[in-house]
Design an enzyme around this catalytic site. Structure first.
Site, PDB file in Angstrom:
ATOM      1  N   GLY A   7       0.846  -1.200   0.000  1.00  0.00           N
ATOM      2  CA  GLY A   7       0.000   0.000   0.000  1.00  0.00           C
ATOM      3  C   GLY A   7       0.876   1.241   0.000  1.00  0.00           C
ATOM      4  CE1 TYR A  10      -2.687  12.412  -0.189  1.00  0.00           C
ATOM      5  CE2 TYR A  10      -4.079  10.593  -0.888  1.00  0.00           C
ATOM      6  CZ  TYR A  10      -3.621  11.894  -1.057  1.00  0.00           C
ATOM      7  OH  TYR A  10      -4.091  12.650  -2.089  1.00  0.00           O
ATOM      8  N   PRO A  88     -11.659   1.208   4.823  1.00  0.00           N
ATOM      9  CG  PRO A  88     -12.677   0.871   2.747  1.00  0.00           C
ATOM     10  CD  PRO A  88     -11.504   0.447   3.573  1.00  0.00           C
ATOM     11  CD  GLU A 156       2.822   7.307  10.813  1.00  0.00           C
ATOM     12  OE1 GLU A 156       3.696   6.435  10.792  1.00  0.00           O
ATOM     13  OE2 GLU A 156       2.949   8.374  11.454  1.00  0.00           O
ATOM     14  CG  LEU A 158       1.383  10.449   8.490  1.00  0.00           C
ATOM     15  CD1 LEU A 158       0.646  11.330   7.497  1.00  0.00           C
ATOM     16  CD2 LEU A 158       2.512   9.754   7.762  1.00  0.00           C
ATOM     17  CB  ALA A 159      -1.612  15.542  10.575  1.00  0.00           C
ATOM     18  CG  LEU A 222      -6.383  14.464  17.719  1.00  0.00           C
ATOM     19  CD1 LEU A 222      -5.510  13.821  16.644  1.00  0.00           C
ATOM     20  CD2 LEU A 222      -5.744  15.749  18.229  1.00  0.00           C
ATOM     21  CB  CYS A 271      -8.169   9.402   9.775  1.00  0.00           C
ATOM     22  SG  CYS A 271      -6.890   8.630   8.800  1.00  0.00           S
ATOM     23  NE  ARG A 437     -11.161  24.771   6.197  1.00  0.00           N
ATOM     24  CZ  ARG A 437     -10.919  23.544   6.624  1.00  0.00           C
ATOM     25  NH1 ARG A 437     -10.410  23.333   7.809  1.00  0.00           N
ATOM     26  NH2 ARG A 437     -11.201  22.510   5.880  1.00  0.00           N
TER      27      ARG A 437
HETATM   28  C1  UDX Z   1      -4.462   3.673   4.567  1.00  0.00           C
HETATM   29  C2  UDX Z   1      -5.705   3.290   5.366  1.00  0.00           C
HETATM   30  O1  UDX Z   1      -6.829   3.809   4.701  1.00  0.00           O
HETATM   31  C3  UDX Z   1      -5.727   3.822   6.761  1.00  0.00           C
HETATM   32  O2  UDX Z   1      -6.733   3.192   7.508  1.00  0.00           O
HETATM   33  C4  UDX Z   1      -4.473   3.525   7.432  1.00  0.00           C
HETATM   34  O3  UDX Z   1      -4.432   4.211   8.644  1.00  0.00           O
HETATM   35  C5  UDX Z   1      -3.273   3.805   6.579  1.00  0.00           C
HETATM   36  O4  UDX Z   1      -3.377   3.274   5.266  1.00  0.00           O
HETATM   37  P1  UDX Z   1      -3.930   5.814   3.105  1.00  0.00           P
HETATM   38  O5  UDX Z   1      -2.489   5.509   2.907  1.00  0.00           O
HETATM   39  O6  UDX Z   1      -4.326   7.237   3.306  1.00  0.00           O
HETATM   40  O7  UDX Z   1      -4.494   5.089   4.385  1.00  0.00           O
HETATM   41  O8  UDX Z   1      -4.784   5.114   1.942  1.00  0.00           O
HETATM   42  P2  UDX Z   1      -4.567   5.211   0.373  1.00  0.00           P
HETATM   43  O9  UDX Z   1      -3.899   6.482   0.003  1.00  0.00           O
HETATM   44  O10 UDX Z   1      -5.861   4.813  -0.244  1.00  0.00           O
HETATM   45  O11 UDX Z   1      -3.488   4.067   0.071  1.00  0.00           O
HETATM   46  C6  UDX Z   1      -3.706   2.716   0.147  1.00  0.00           C
HETATM   47  C7  UDX Z   1      -3.004   2.019  -1.024  1.00  0.00           C
HETATM   48  O12 UDX Z   1      -3.137   0.601  -0.874  1.00  0.00           O
HETATM   49  C8  UDX Z   1      -3.571   2.363  -2.402  1.00  0.00           C
HETATM   50  O13 UDX Z   1      -2.555   2.915  -3.197  1.00  0.00           O
HETATM   51  C9  UDX Z   1      -4.060   1.015  -2.947  1.00  0.00           C
HETATM   52  O14 UDX Z   1      -3.877   0.885  -4.334  1.00  0.00           O
HETATM   53  C10 UDX Z   1      -3.224   0.038  -2.161  1.00  0.00           C
HETATM   54  N1  UDX Z   1      -3.784  -1.313  -2.035  1.00  0.00           N
HETATM   55  C11 UDX Z   1      -5.056  -1.486  -1.648  1.00  0.00           C
HETATM   56  C12 UDX Z   1      -2.970  -2.412  -2.276  1.00  0.00           C
HETATM   57  O15 UDX Z   1      -1.810  -2.266  -2.656  1.00  0.00           O
HETATM   58  N2  UDX Z   1      -3.490  -3.661  -2.098  1.00  0.00           N
HETATM   59  C13 UDX Z   1      -4.781  -3.872  -1.724  1.00  0.00           C
HETATM   60  O16 UDX Z   1      -5.229  -5.014  -1.602  1.00  0.00           O
HETATM   61  C14 UDX Z   1      -5.593  -2.743  -1.484  1.00  0.00           C
HETATM   62  C1  UDX Z   2      -5.530  13.079  11.416  1.00  0.00           C
HETATM   63  C2  UDX Z   2      -4.716  13.028  12.716  1.00  0.00           C
HETATM   64  O1  UDX Z   2      -4.313  14.353  13.088  1.00  0.00           O
HETATM   65  C3  UDX Z   2      -3.503  12.146  12.535  1.00  0.00           C
HETATM   66  O2  UDX Z   2      -2.811  12.013  13.764  1.00  0.00           O
HETATM   67  C4  UDX Z   2      -3.949  10.781  12.042  1.00  0.00           C
HETATM   68  O3  UDX Z   2      -2.828   9.950  11.803  1.00  0.00           O
HETATM   69  C5  UDX Z   2      -4.779  10.895  10.792  1.00  0.00           C
HETATM   70  O4  UDX Z   2      -5.895  11.776  11.016  1.00  0.00           O
HETATM   71  P1  UDX Z   2      -5.317  14.393   9.117  1.00  0.00           P
HETATM   72  O5  UDX Z   2      -6.708  13.910   8.871  1.00  0.00           O
HETATM   73  O6  UDX Z   2      -4.286  14.210   8.061  1.00  0.00           O
HETATM   74  O7  UDX Z   2      -4.735  13.704  10.431  1.00  0.00           O
HETATM   75  O8  UDX Z   2      -5.351  15.964   9.422  1.00  0.00           O
HETATM   76  P2  UDX Z   2      -5.675  16.887  10.696  1.00  0.00           P
HETATM   77  O9  UDX Z   2      -4.662  17.939  10.737  1.00  0.00           O
HETATM   78  O10 UDX Z   2      -5.876  16.097  11.925  1.00  0.00           O
HETATM   79  O11 UDX Z   2      -7.039  17.590  10.255  1.00  0.00           O
HETATM   80  C6  UDX Z   2      -8.253  16.861  10.129  1.00  0.00           C
HETATM   81  C7  UDX Z   2      -9.386  17.808   9.822  1.00  0.00           C
HETATM   82  O12 UDX Z   2      -9.700  18.634  10.940  1.00  0.00           O
HETATM   83  C8  UDX Z   2      -9.091  18.791   8.669  1.00  0.00           C
HETATM   84  O13 UDX Z   2     -10.237  18.930   7.856  1.00  0.00           O
HETATM   85  C9  UDX Z   2      -8.767  20.082   9.390  1.00  0.00           C
HETATM   86  O14 UDX Z   2      -9.013  21.212   8.603  1.00  0.00           O
HETATM   87  C10 UDX Z   2      -9.719  20.004  10.572  1.00  0.00           C
HETATM   88  N1  UDX Z   2      -9.290  20.801  11.733  1.00  0.00           N
HETATM   89  C11 UDX Z   2      -8.113  20.520  12.370  1.00  0.00           C
HETATM   90  C12 UDX Z   2     -10.126  21.815  12.200  1.00  0.00           C
HETATM   91  O15 UDX Z   2     -11.199  22.063  11.648  1.00  0.00           O
HETATM   92  N2  UDX Z   2      -9.729  22.534  13.305  1.00  0.00           N
HETATM   93  C13 UDX Z   2      -8.565  22.278  13.964  1.00  0.00           C
HETATM   94  O16 UDX Z   2      -8.294  22.963  14.964  1.00  0.00           O
HETATM   95  C14 UDX Z   2      -7.730  21.243  13.479  1.00  0.00           C
END
Ligand code: UDX
Ligand code: UDX
Length: 462
Positions: A7, A10, A88, A156, A158-159, A222, A271, A437
């Site tokens: 995978g 992101y 998902p 993980e 990371l944001a 969060l 997430c 925002r």
């Molecule tokens: C994924 C998960 O959604 C999340 O729950 C977890 O915390 C971290 O991994 P993300 O990396 O954001 O998050 O997902 P995405 O960008 O969709 O990447 C997943 C990748 O897996 C895709 O590129 C997809 O093609 C690949 N994949 C999916 C495989 O290689 N094999 C599979 O069977 C299914």
């Molecule tokens: C989140 C978690 O922060 C991260 O630790 C986890 O691994 C994945 O999910 P992410 O979704 O990438 O990360 O972004 P984040 O910065 O948490 O923002 C999530 C959403 O909340 C965004 O739409 C952001 O705009 C919103 N947000 C964040 C607010 O509306 N207000 C805030 O004060 C902070």
């Protein structure tokens, strides 16, 4: 040592890039079934925009970082396999709309069981329901090889948008493993990778179930803070308080802290909603209905905030946006990413299209095909959405030209530096700005002549 990550999305993509960069002695291969994505990782045009990512990938790609579609070889070669495939929310059957769909994780486990020829450590990177490691282990242990597998949880945190910084300087790394000698040895092996650049006291080790659950709970907490401050934003608008001032005042209390109190049009991203729904489903499955209801409110408050914003636009524009041009500034779920998953922009735009508005959407990083596919609903071949339409604009000025209103949906830095005098002159009158925002200087915009609205702000009469 050799690492493979299944995978390259992101999470998997940037995580592997940072491990390869920090550990030149480790060969890291990210594999993915999506050939287009792998081709993009191997090109100058990476599939993911993340500040600092390209620079790192360019330094290590072809040296100790490889992107490939050959999942079998990736598995066979590796000592450690990270599983970073999507989990998902289920859209069918039992748990529809709540439970995490584990079909990709299970498919990975079966693939590993089939391809592996030597002992492996399997690391869950994907966010999963508690006890998923059991499922993975059952599948691996049933395979007809003599290979030994250890399953660990290493969520993980990371944001997006700050992913590289978060990976390089995490608040903590969490590794959960079985409380057996072999389990603890595997935990130490994975810990030793992170220890190449992260102080040992930030590498936390727990049992498997605590690690799996902590990821869901971190995201739930969060998101809860955002829903809490957003609920207060509605009260601020009604009472004359200012949500920014309230957030600042309460955030100074060291027990509350200042972070994640930025009121907004709602949280998005792949997430938060998914993980809370997953938590809710788990609670329901264990008969904890009060706990489930409590967390579900965080999601419904977020839905309320998104629809409150679109309703406000319609109200202020004299109760109709039909055939009016509305400029949408930003479509990504937050700044510094091209990701639109669960972006509040999708919901607000859909509401406005339902009201027959003509949208001119501009986002500096989201490709136009992505925007159109997110809004595809009943889009006709000529870009019409029933009586409404969508135009993807070249820049913010083009989007605003001739518009009745601007809605800021993503906090991209460039939106605060625009020439709003010029924009005002190019718009229909009265010209409205809805800042989802709280990014803009509303007092200044009012001086220019705009009718302004900010989340959680009730502006005194001029
Ligand atoms: C994924 C998960 O959604 C999340 O729950 C977890 O915390 C971290 O991994 P993300 O990396 O954001 O998050 O997902 P995405 O960008 O969709 O990447 C997943 C990748 O897996 C895709 O590129 C997809 O093609 C690949 N994949 C999916 C495989 O290689 N094999 C599979 O069977 C299914
Ligand atoms: C989140 C978690 O922060 C991260 O630790 C986890 O691994 C994945 O999910 P992410 O979704 O990438 O990360 O972004 P984040 O910065 O948490 O923002 C999530 C959403 O909340 C965004 O739409 C952001 O705009 C919103 N947000 C964040 C607010 O509306 N207000 C805030 O004060 C902070």
């Amino acid at each position: 040592m050799k690492i493979c990550c299944i995978g390259a999305g992101y999470v998997g993509g940037p995580t592997m890039a940072v491990i390869a960069h920090k550990c030149p002695h480790i060969k890291v291969t990210a594999v993915d079934i999506d050939a287009e994505r792998i081709a993009a990782w191997n090109s100058d045009n990476l599939p993911i925009f993340e500040p600092g990512l390209k620079e790192i990938v360019e330094q290590v790609r072809g040296k100790n970082l490889f992107y490939s579609t050959d999942v079998d070889s990736g598995i066979r070669e590796a000592d450690i396999i990270f599983v970073s495939v999507p989990t998902p929310t289920k859209t069918y059957g039992i748990g529809n709309g709540r439970a995490a769909d584990l079909k990709y994780v299970e498919r990975c486990a079966r693939h590993i069981a089939k391809a592996a020829q030597s002992d492996k450590i399997i690391v869950e990177k994907s966010t999963v329901p508690v006890r998923t490691a059991d499922v993975i282990k059952r599948i691996l242990d049933e395979s007809d090889t003599s290979v030994n597998f250890q399953v660990l949880s290493n969520p993980e945190f990371l944001a997006e948008g700050t992913g590289i910084h978060d990976l390089e300087n995490p608040d903590r790394v969490l590794i959960g493993g079985e409380e057996t000698e072999a389990g603890q040895k595997a935990v130490q092996t994975v810990a030793s990778i992170y220890a190449q650049w992260i102080p040992r006291d930030k590498i936390l080790t727990t049992n498997l179930w605590s690690s799996e659950l902590s990821k869901l709970v971190a995201n739930a907490f969060l998101a809860q803070r955002i829903s809490s401050i957003n609920s207060i934003s509605a009260l601020c608008e009604a009472t004359g308080a200012d949500v920014g001032e309230v957030a600042m005042a309460i955030g100074k209390d060291s027990r509350i802290g200042p972070k994640f109190l930025q009121s907004s049009v709602g949280f998005g991203g792949s997430c938060f909603q998914k993980d809370i729904l997953n938590l809710v489903y788990l609670c329901e499955a264990f008969g904890l209905s009060e706990v489930a209801e409590y967390w579900l409110k965080v999601v419904s408050m977020n839905d309320y905030q998104k629809s409150r914003f679109s309703r406000c636009i319609v109200n202020k524009l004299f109760n109709t946006v039909s055939d009016k041009r509305i400029a949408i500034f930003g479509f990504a779920f937050k700044k510094d990413t091209n990701d639109t998953r669960e972006s509040p922009g999708i919901y607000v735009c859909r509401d406005l299209l339902e009201e027959q508005a003509n949208l001119a959407i501009y986002d500096p990083k989201v490709p136009s095909e992505q925007i159109l596919s997110d809004l595809n609903g009943n889009l006709d071949s000529d870009g019409k959405y029933g009586d409404a339409s969508i135009e993807i604009a070249e820049d913010a000025y083009a989007a605003a030209e001739g518009a009745h209103a601007i809605a800021v949906l993503t906090e991209w830095d460039e939106f605060s530096g625009l020439d709003y005098e010029r924009i005002y002159l190019s718009m229909r009158k009265p010209s409205f700005i809805f800042d989802g925002r709280n990014l803009l200087d509303l007092a200044k915009l009012r001086q220019i002549g705009f009718d302004v609205y900010g989340i959680g702000k009730s502006l005194p009469a001029l």
